[in-house]
Design an enzyme around this catalytic site. Structure first.
Site, PDB file in Angstrom:
ATOM      1  N   CYS A   7     121.100  28.530  71.783  1.00  0.00           N
ATOM      2  CA  CYS A   7     121.112  29.722  71.134  1.00  0.00           C
ATOM      3  C   CYS A   7     121.332  30.867  72.309  1.00  0.00           C
ATOM      4  CB  CYS A   7     119.638  29.962  70.406  1.00  0.00           C
ATOM      5  SG  CYS A   7     119.593  31.435  69.840  1.00  0.00           S
ATOM      6  N   CYS A  13     114.567  36.375  73.153  1.00  0.00           N
ATOM      7  CA  CYS A  13     113.807  36.077  71.970  1.00  0.00           C
ATOM      8  C   CYS A  13     112.366  35.372  72.442  1.00  0.00           C
ATOM      9  CB  CYS A  13     114.564  35.152  70.679  1.00  0.00           C
ATOM     10  SG  CYS A  13     113.410  34.473  69.652  1.00  0.00           S
ATOM     11  N   GLU A 264      86.546  26.919  53.454  1.00  0.00           N
ATOM     12  CA  GLU A 264      87.420  27.773  53.799  1.00  0.00           C
ATOM     13  C   GLU A 264      86.879  29.188  53.988  1.00  0.00           C
ATOM     14  OE1 GLU A 264      90.760  28.023  55.128  1.00  0.00           O
ATOM     15  OE2 GLU A 264      90.341  30.155  54.922  1.00  0.00           O
ATOM     16  N   CYS A 339      96.515  21.899  65.943  1.00  0.00           N
ATOM     17  CA  CYS A 339      97.623  22.575  66.377  1.00  0.00           C
ATOM     18  C   CYS A 339      97.471  22.959  67.904  1.00  0.00           C
ATOM     19  CB  CYS A 339      98.023  23.639  65.415  1.00  0.00           C
ATOM     20  SG  CYS A 339      97.239  25.021  65.393  1.00  0.00           S
TER      21      CYS A 339
HETATM   22  N1  SAH Z   1      94.367  22.657  55.993  1.00  0.00           N
HETATM   23  C1  SAH Z   1      94.989  23.733  55.666  1.00  0.00           C
HETATM   24  C2  SAH Z   1      94.921  25.143  56.363  1.00  0.00           C
HETATM   25  C3  SAH Z   1      94.803  24.759  57.919  1.00  0.00           C
HETATM   26  S1  SAH Z   1      94.982  26.513  58.700  1.00  0.00           S
HETATM   27  C4  SAH Z   1      96.591  23.321  55.539  1.00  0.00           C
HETATM   28  O1  SAH Z   1      97.028  22.285  56.098  1.00  0.00           O
HETATM   29  O2  SAH Z   1      97.114  24.051  54.943  1.00  0.00           O
HETATM   30  C5  SAH Z   1      93.289  26.770  59.163  1.00  0.00           C
HETATM   31  C6  SAH Z   1      92.516  27.470  58.269  1.00  0.00           C
HETATM   32  O3  SAH Z   1      91.027  27.541  58.481  1.00  0.00           O
HETATM   33  C7  SAH Z   1      93.016  28.921  57.748  1.00  0.00           C
HETATM   34  O4  SAH Z   1      93.101  28.736  56.370  1.00  0.00           O
HETATM   35  C8  SAH Z   1      91.826  29.886  58.041  1.00  0.00           C
HETATM   36  O5  SAH Z   1      91.453  30.766  57.398  1.00  0.00           O
HETATM   37  C9  SAH Z   1      90.441  28.796  58.113  1.00  0.00           C
HETATM   38  N2  SAH Z   1      89.310  29.239  59.014  1.00  0.00           N
HETATM   39  C10 SAH Z   1      89.607  29.722  59.995  1.00  0.00           C
HETATM   40  N3  SAH Z   1      88.325  29.774  60.654  1.00  0.00           N
HETATM   41  C11 SAH Z   1      87.406  29.270  59.928  1.00  0.00           C
HETATM   42  C12 SAH Z   1      85.902  29.208  59.707  1.00  0.00           C
HETATM   43  N4  SAH Z   1      85.242  29.532  60.718  1.00  0.00           N
HETATM   44  N5  SAH Z   1      85.345  28.613  58.665  1.00  0.00           N
HETATM   45  C13 SAH Z   1      86.243  28.054  57.726  1.00  0.00           C
HETATM   46  N6  SAH Z   1      87.639  28.163  57.578  1.00  0.00           N
HETATM   47  C14 SAH Z   1      88.156  28.927  58.564  1.00  0.00           C
END
Ligand code: SAH
Length: 383
Positions: A7, A13, A264, A339
Site C-alpha cells: 500500500c 497511515c 455485560e 485480543c
Molecule cells: N463477546 C463479545 C464482545 C467482546 S468485546 C463479542 O464477541 O462480540 C468486550 C466487551 O466487554 C464489550 O462489549 C465491553 O462493553 C465489555 N466490558 C468491558 N468491561 C467490562 C466489565 N468490567 N464487565 C462486563 N463487561 C465489560
C-alpha cells in the site's frame, strides 16, 4: 500485501504495521510472539490465517476535512496525530464501503455541504461510518455531523441511494463535542431501520451503529467455532458468557447448554443481546447488565456454580476480582478469548497457579497486516 502489492500509504497511515512482511512471515511473527508469551504454559497450536487476507474489515470509518489546497478529503487519522491521510481504497477494508465513502465525498461537494473543521468546530460532515453484513449483504451508512441542520437532506439521501441502491439503512449521528470519539450521543434514522442484520454461526444478529461487533466476519466464525470446540458444553451445563457484548457467543453456545447467562457492562449492548436472543428464539439465555467481576463475586458468594465460563474481555483483560471469584465458582472449563496476549498471559498465569491447567492455546489471525493478535485458550480444572 507482499512487496508487489504494498500500500502506498503504509508509512503515513500506520494502520497496517506488518505489511512490510509477506503474509506467511506475518503469521510467523504473530506465532512467535504468542509462543514467547504463552509457550511455557502449553504448546501453542499453529495460528489459523486467512486464505485471502484482504478487504476483510466489515466496519470502515473515514474522517472528513480539507487539505492545504482546501480540497475536501476523507481518510484516516495519521497514527497518534490529528492529521487526515486521504484514503480512497484500502487493502483491508471492505471495497464497497470504500466506494460509498468516495461517493459521499463527491456528493458533499456538489451539494455544497462543508466538511467539519476540528480547529474552529464549524462545518458539517465529520465522519462516515459504514458497517456491512458480509453474509446478509446489508449495508449501514452513518453520517456523523457536527451540527443537526442537514441542508437538502432528502435530495442528498436520494442521490446517495440512487448511486448505491445496495445501502439498506442511513443514520445521521450528531457529534458536536471536541472529542476523538467518532460517534456522539444522538442519532436519527434517515432511511431504513437504523440497524443491519448479519448471520454468524447459523444465527442472526442485529448490529447497531455503536455496539461492538467483530470486524472480521470470516475469522470470527473460525474463532467462535474453536471456542465451542474447546468448551465442549454438555446438555445440562450452566454456561457463563462474560463480557458478552451483544450476546453472540452466548447465543451460539445456547444450543449445546442447559442455561446460559451473559454478563455485560454496557446497557445498550445488553438491550441488543436480549433482542438478539428473541430474534433467534433462544429461550435458555439471560443477560445481566453488570461489571463482570462484580457479578462473579455476587454469584460466588451466593454459593452458585457454573460448569463452563467463556470470557472475552477487552484489551485490558480481566481483573483480580473476576479471577478470584472464578476460582470460587470452580467451573469444569474456562475458555478465554483474548485480543491482547499480554493481559491474556497475566490472567492465565494467575489461573494456572491456582486450580486450572492450560490445555489448548489457539491463535487466530483476525487482523491480517496489523500487529493485533487474537487467541483462544482452554483451561480445565485440576482434578
Ligand atoms: N463477546 C463479545 C464482545 C467482546 S468485546 C463479542 O464477541 O462480540 C468486550 C466487551 O466487554 C464489550 O462489549 C465491553 O462493553 C465489555 N466490558 C468491558 N468491561 C467490562 C466489565 N468490567 N464487565 C462486563 N463487561 C465489560
Amino acid at each position: 500485501m507482499d512487496k508487489n502489492t504494498k500500500c502506498p500509504l503504509y508509512k503515513k497511515c500506520g494502520g497496517c504495521q506488518l505489511q512490510n512482511l509477506t503474509y506467511d512471515k506475518q503469521l510467523e511473527f504473530k506465532m512467535k510472539k504468542v509462543v514467547r508469551l504463552m509457550g511455557k504454559l502449553h504448546r501453542v497450536d499453529d495460528i489459523i490465517g486467512m486464505d485471502n487476507p484482504y478487504h476483510y474489515r466489515n466496519k470502515v470509518q473515514a474522517a472528513f476535512g480539507r487539505d492545504r489546497q482546501n480540497r475536501i478529503i476523507s481518510g484516516v487519522y495519521q497514527s497518534s496525530t490529528h492529521k487526515i491521510v486521504p484514503v480512497d481504497s484500502c487493502l483491508i477494508e471492505d471495497e464497497k464501503a470504500d466506494e460509498i465513502i468516495v461517493t459521499i465525498r463527491k456528493l458533499i461537494k456538489s451539494f455544497k455541504l462543508k466538511p467539519f473543521d476540528d480547529n474552529n468546530m464549524t462545518g458539517f460532515l465529520r465522519h462516515v461510518l459504514i458497517k456491512r453484513g458480509f453474509l446478509s449483504g446489508e449495508i449501514m451508512v452513518v453520517l456523523v455531523t457536527g451540527n443537526e441542520q442537514f441542508k437538502s437532506k432528502r435530495s442528498f439521501i436520494n442521490a446517495l441511494l440512487s448511486r448505491h441502491p445496495e445501502i439498506t439503512t442511513i443514520v445521521q449521528n450528531i457529534n458536536i463535542k471536541r472529542t476523538s470519539l467518532v460517534l456522539g450521543d444522538k442519532s436519527f434514522v434517515l432511511f431504513g431501520d437504523g440497524v443491519i442484520k448479519e448471520q454468524l454461526c447459523g444465527y442472526t444478529f442485529t448490529i447497531s451503529p455503536k455496539a461492538f461487533y467483530q470486524i472480521n466476519p470470516i475469522q470470527t466464525e473460525v474463532l467462535y467455532n474453536k471456542a465451542m470446540e474447546f468448551a465442549d458444553i454438555q446438555k445440562n451445563d450452566i454456561v457463563i458468557d462474560a463480557y458478552c457484548g451483544t450476546g453472540t457467543i452466548g447465543i451460539i453456545a445456547s444450543k449445546y447448554a442447559g442455561q446460559v447467562i451473559g454478563v455485560e457492562l454496557n446497557k445498550d449492548a445488553v438491550k441488543d443481546a436480549r433482542k438478539n436472543a428473541r430474534l433467534n428464539n433462544v429461550e435458555n439465555i439471560d443477560f445481566v447488565c453488570a461489571d463482570a467481576g462484580r457479578y462473579m463475586v455476587d454469584i460466588a458468594s451466593q454459593g452458585l456454580s457454573a460448569d463452563v465460563v467463556i470470557m472475552d474481555p477487552p484489551r485490558a483483560g480481566s481483573d483480580i476480582r473476576f479471577l478470584k471469584s472464578l476460582l470460587k465458582l470452580n467451573p469444569r472449563k474456562v475458555v478465554y478469548i483474548s485480543c491482547n496476549p499480554e493481559t491474556l498471559r497475566r490472567d492465565v498465569m494467575f489461573l494456572s497457579k491456582n486450580n486450572y491447567k492450560v490445555k489448548k492455546i489457539q491463535p487466530v489471525d483476525m487482523f491480517p497486516h496489523t500487529e493485533h493478535i487474537e487467541c483462544v485458550v482452554l483451561l480445565t480444572r485440576k482434578a
